[in-house]
Design a protein around this motif. Sequence first.
Motif: not given
Length: 204
Positions: A22-25, A81-84, A166-168, A195-197
Amino acid sequence: MADASTAEPGRVPARSGSITLVRHGEPAISRKVRFNAASYGQWWTESYEPGSLRAGQEPPAELIEAAARAGTIIASTRVRSIESATLLTGGRAFAQDPLFIEAPLPGPPWPSWVKLSPKMWGFWSRFWWWFLDHHDGQESRKQAEQRADEAAAVLEGFADAGQDVLLVAHGFFNVMIGRALAKRRWRKVSDGGFRYWNAKRYER
């Protein structure tokens, strides 16, 4: 580093789990600026990399559901990444590992009068880093590929123990991990783009 040795000794899982990258927000940083290569490198290192997420975001429902199903969730150690991952998990604990941080983006050695937007600098910086081995003393493409293979091995260890993983993490390094997984004969079964997310899911 995250520990993949969580399976019971001697137990063979019924199936390998899946791996979702997963790409971060969206980060809380303006891109409505123009600067030269040196200033871009400073902006990326000092502003973009340590930055937080833009407030008020909601992850896609399907990603929240994927996080709920995952037996292992890992984020890179970058704040975004942590916040996402926190938004995806709703308070559930997850691992954090610097192994999964983004590959560097040093600006190309262009004249100071060349001024571009962060988006354009990102494109050209990645081009020079990937094809011309311009790393300016930071991590090289070869080193990042080695790290991506190590990252793929960690994720594979969890998945082979029967857990969905699941990796962010980050857009380009996730692509590199995906390439490493493909070499390990993982199949990409879904691709949400860049894109993000976005999320890319791999299975045996």
